[in-house]
Write a protein that holds these residues in place. Structure first.
Motif, short mmCIF file in Angstrom:
data_model
loop_
_atom_site.label_atom_id
_atom_site.label_comp_id
_atom_site.label_asym_id
_atom_site.label_seq_id
_atom_site.Cartn_x
_atom_site.Cartn_y
_atom_site.Cartn_z
N ARG A 172 -9.17 0.95 2.46
CA ARG A 172 -8.51 2.23 2.50
C ARG A 172 -9.06 3.24 3.36
O ARG A 172 -8.60 4.25 3.82
CB ARG A 172 -8.04 2.88 1.22
CG ARG A 172 -7.33 1.73 0.27
CD ARG A 172 -6.26 1.09 0.73
NE ARG A 172 -5.50 0.10 -0.31
CZ ARG A 172 -4.84 -0.74 -0.11
NH1 ARG A 172 -4.48 -1.12 1.20
NH2 ARG A 172 -4.41 -1.61 -0.94
N ASP A 173 -10.42 2.98 3.64
CA ASP A 173 -11.25 3.67 4.53
C ASP A 173 -12.00 3.27 5.63
O ASP A 173 -13.18 2.76 5.40
CB ASP A 173 -12.14 4.68 3.50
CG ASP A 173 -13.21 5.75 4.37
OD1 ASP A 173 -13.25 5.66 5.47
OD2 ASP A 173 -14.02 6.38 3.54
N ARG B 158 -13.30 2.82 -1.44
CA ARG B 158 -12.10 2.59 -0.60
C ARG B 158 -12.43 1.90 0.83
O ARG B 158 -11.72 1.42 1.52
CB ARG B 158 -11.63 4.03 -0.32
CG ARG B 158 -11.05 4.81 -1.54
CD ARG B 158 -10.69 6.08 -1.23
NE ARG B 158 -9.93 6.41 0.04
CZ ARG B 158 -8.72 5.99 0.17
NH1 ARG B 158 -8.00 5.84 -1.13
NH2 ARG B 158 -7.98 6.34 1.49
N GLU C 126 -5.85 1.98 -7.81
CA GLU C 126 -7.03 0.85 -7.27
C GLU C 126 -8.29 1.03 -8.19
O GLU C 126 -9.12 1.87 -8.11
CB GLU C 126 -6.91 0.63 -5.93
CG GLU C 126 -5.78 0.40 -5.39
CD GLU C 126 -5.89 0.44 -3.86
OE1 GLU C 126 -6.87 0.69 -3.28
OE2 GLU C 126 -4.92 0.17 -3.26
N ALA D 161 0.80 -1.41 0.10
CA ALA D 161 -0.09 0.01 -0.10
C ALA D 161 0.76 1.26 0.24
O ALA D 161 0.46 2.47 0.25
CB ALA D 161 -1.03 -0.05 1.11
#
Length: 456
Positions: free
Chosen positions: A427-428, A193, A140, A11
Motif C-alpha cells: 500500500r506504500d 503498509r 489489514e 483494495a
C-alpha cells in the motif's frame, strides 16, 4: 472464500463491505492429527519428517467469542514451533489443547482431534466478537502469537507472566497456517503498509521474540557498544537479533554454519562473523562429555574479532549443543539470555564460570503485547526488515517445515494461504522503494535474462 479474496484483492472494499460478506462453513488448514502422535515413535529427532504428519484439511469455521477476531489469512510463515508440532516434540500439542479445553465452555472449541497450527499471519479482519473496539472488518493486520486471559493479577505487569499465557497456534487451536484464523483482538497489530502479505507475515513471532530477548528490560537490555554473540545469526530468529543489535548501536558477533550464511550477515551490516563449521568447533567430545578446550578456542576467536573484549550478551537458542560455550565466553557480569533449545533441552555448563564471574542466565519466552507492538513498529518504520527467503503454497507447508527442520533455509520460510501469488498487498510504494534492497536481502537472486542473440 472467493468473495472474501475478491474483496481483499480489490483494495476498495470498506468495513461495511467486509462485514456483509458471508462466511464459509469451512476452510483449508494445515493440521496435525491426534491419532497420529505415535507415528515417529523410536525415531531420532532429525529423522522425523514433517511432510508425513502435516495435512491440508477442510475444517469447520470456529465459533467467534468475546474479545476475538476472525481473520482472512493471506500469508503465514513457518516457525520452529511449527516443526515441534509436526514432529510431536517435546510433547504432542494435543495435551495443550485438552488442558485449554477444560478451562471453560468457550475454550472447549480448541480441544479437537485435529490441530490447526501456525503462529504468524498477515491478513484482513472479517469479524470481531463482542467487546472488540480497536479493530473492525477490513483492517489489514498482522498478529503476534501471545494468547492471554488476564484474569489473574500476575499478568498485569508483564502479560507473559499470566498463568493462562499460551502461544497461539501451538498451545491453542485455529492457528495461522490456514485460510482463516481465530485470534484474540489484543494479538492484532497494523500490517506494515510497504510490505507484501508474505513479507509482513514473516517477522511476527521471531522479531517479537528477539526484541524481548535482546532489547527489552525483560531480557538483556541491549545498549550502545555492547558486544553480542548471536548463534544462528542468519536464521529465522538470529537474523532479527542481528538487525536489532545493529540498529541499537551494538557490535554483533555472528555465528553461522556456511559461507552463504556469512554473506547474508555481511549484507545486513555485520562485520564479525564466525563460520563454526569451517573453523571446526566441536563443543562435545561425545554425547556425554563437553570439551572446555573448544570453549577456550572459541573465546579466543571472539576476542580477535572484538579487539580483545569478551561479549556482554549471548543470544542463546540452540541449547544443549552450545550452552556450555555460551556461559564460558560471556564476560564477567555478562548475560546469557535463552529462549529455546533447538538442539536439546538439557543444558550443561560449568557453574564456576557463572557464579565466580557473576554472570546471569535470563530465560525469555516470546513477548508481551507492548514488546510485540514495538517490534512491529520498527518493521513499519523500515528500521527492521523481513528476512523472507522462500515462499511455498499452503499445500506444500510440509516441505516448508522440512526445510526449517533440516536447517537448509535462510531467514524465514513463508507460506501463501489465501494470497494467489507473491507480491500482493503493498500500500506504500514510496517507502518500499527506499528499502527494497534490504527487503529482498534474503531472497535468491533472479535468474539472469538471456543475452541478446541467445535462445532458451
Amino acid at each position: 472464500m472467493h468473495q472474501i479474496l475478491d474483496a481483499i484483492l480489490s483494495a476498495q472494499a470498506g468495513p461495511a463491505d467486509f462485514a456483509a460478506l458471508p462466511l464459509p462453513e469451512s476452510y483449508r488448514a494445515i493440521t496435525v492429527h491426534k491419532d497420529e502422535t505415535d507415528m515417529f515413535a523410536g525415531m531420532r529427532t532429525r529423522d522425523k519428517d514433517p511432510r508425513k504428519s502435516l495435512h491440508l484439511d477442510e475444517v469447520p469455521v470456529p465459533e467467534l467469542g468475546p474479545g476475538e477476531a476472525l481473520v482472512a489469512v493471506m500469508a503465514s510463515s513457518v516457525n520452529y514451533n511449527s516443526v515441534w508440532s509436526a514432529i510431536f516434540e517435546p510433547l504432542p500439542t494435543f495435551g495443550f489443547l485438552e488442558r485449554y479445553g477444560r478451562r471453560s465452555e468457550l475454550t472447549k472449541r480448541h480441544d479437537l482431534p485435529y490441530h490447526v497450527i501456525g503462529s504468524d499471519l498477515a491478513g484482513v479482519v472479517l469479524r470481531t466478537g463482542p467487546g472488540v473496539q480497536a479493530w473492525k472488518p477490513g483492517d489489514e493486520v498482522v498478529a503476534h502469537c501471545l494468547s492471554v486471559e488476564l484474569e489473574s493479577a500476575d499478568g498485569h505487569d508483564d502479560t507473559m507472566m499470566d498463568p493462562e499465557q499460551r502461544i497461539w497456534g501451538f498451545e491453542t487451536n485455529f492457528g495461522g497456517l490456514a485460510e482463516l484464523a481465530l485470534v484474540k483482538s489484543n494479538q492484532l497489530m497494523p500490517k506494515p503498509r510497504h510490505l507484501t502479505w508474505e513479507e509482513a507475515a514473516a517477522p511476527g513471532l521471531v522479531n517479537s521474540t528477539a526484541y524481548r530477548q535482546l532489547v527489552s528490560r525483560n531480557g538483556a537490555q541491549l545498549k550502545q557498544g555492547d558486544n553480542v554473540l548471536i548463534w544462528g545469526a542468519s536464521g529465522g530468529l538470529g537474523s532479527y537479533a542481528t538487525q536489532l543489535a545493529l540498529a541499537g548501536g551494538a557490535f554483533p558477533v555472528c555465528v553461522v554454519s556456511s559461507p552463504q550464511k556469512a554473506e547474508i550477515c555481511r549484507a545486513m551490516g555485520a562485520e564479525a562473523i564466525i563460520d563454526r563449521d569451517a573453523e571446526g568447533y566441536r563443543f562435545w567430545k561425545d554425547e556425554q562429555t563437553q570439551d572446555p578446550r573448544e570453549w577456550k578456542r572459541f573465546g579466543t576467536r571472539i576476542r580477535e574479532l572484538t579487539g580483545g573484549e569478551d561479549v556482554d550478551i549471548v543470544f542463546e537458542h540452540p541449547g544443549r549443543e552450545t550452552f556450555g560455550a555460551s556461559v564460558f565466553v560471556a564476560r564477567k557480569g555478562g548475560t546469557i539470555v535463552t529462549c529455546a533449545s533447538t538442539s536439546g533441552y538439557t543444558h550443561e555448563y560449568d557453574n564456576r564460570y557463572l557464579w565466580m564471574s557473576l554472570k546471569k542466565i535470563v530465560g525469555s519466552h516470546f513477548a508481551n503485547y507492548r514488546e510485540a507492538w514495538e517490534a512491529n513498529r520498527l518493521v513499519a518504520k523500515g528500521r527492521i526488515h523481513p528476512t523472507l527467503s522462500t515462499v511455498y503454497p499452503l499445500a506444500e507447508t510440509g516441505q516448508a517445515a522440512h526445510d526449517v527442520h533440516a536447517n537448509v533455509h535462510q531467514g524465514k520460510v513463508g507460506v501463501l494461504c489465501l494470497a494467489p501469488e507473491e507480491g500482493l498487498g503493498v500500500r506504500d510504494e514510496e517507502t518500499r522503494a527506499r528499502h527494497i534492497d534490504a527487503i529482498n536481502r534474503f531472497r535468491p537472486p533472479a535468474p539472469a535474462a538471456p543475452t541478446k542473440g541467445t535462445t532458451s
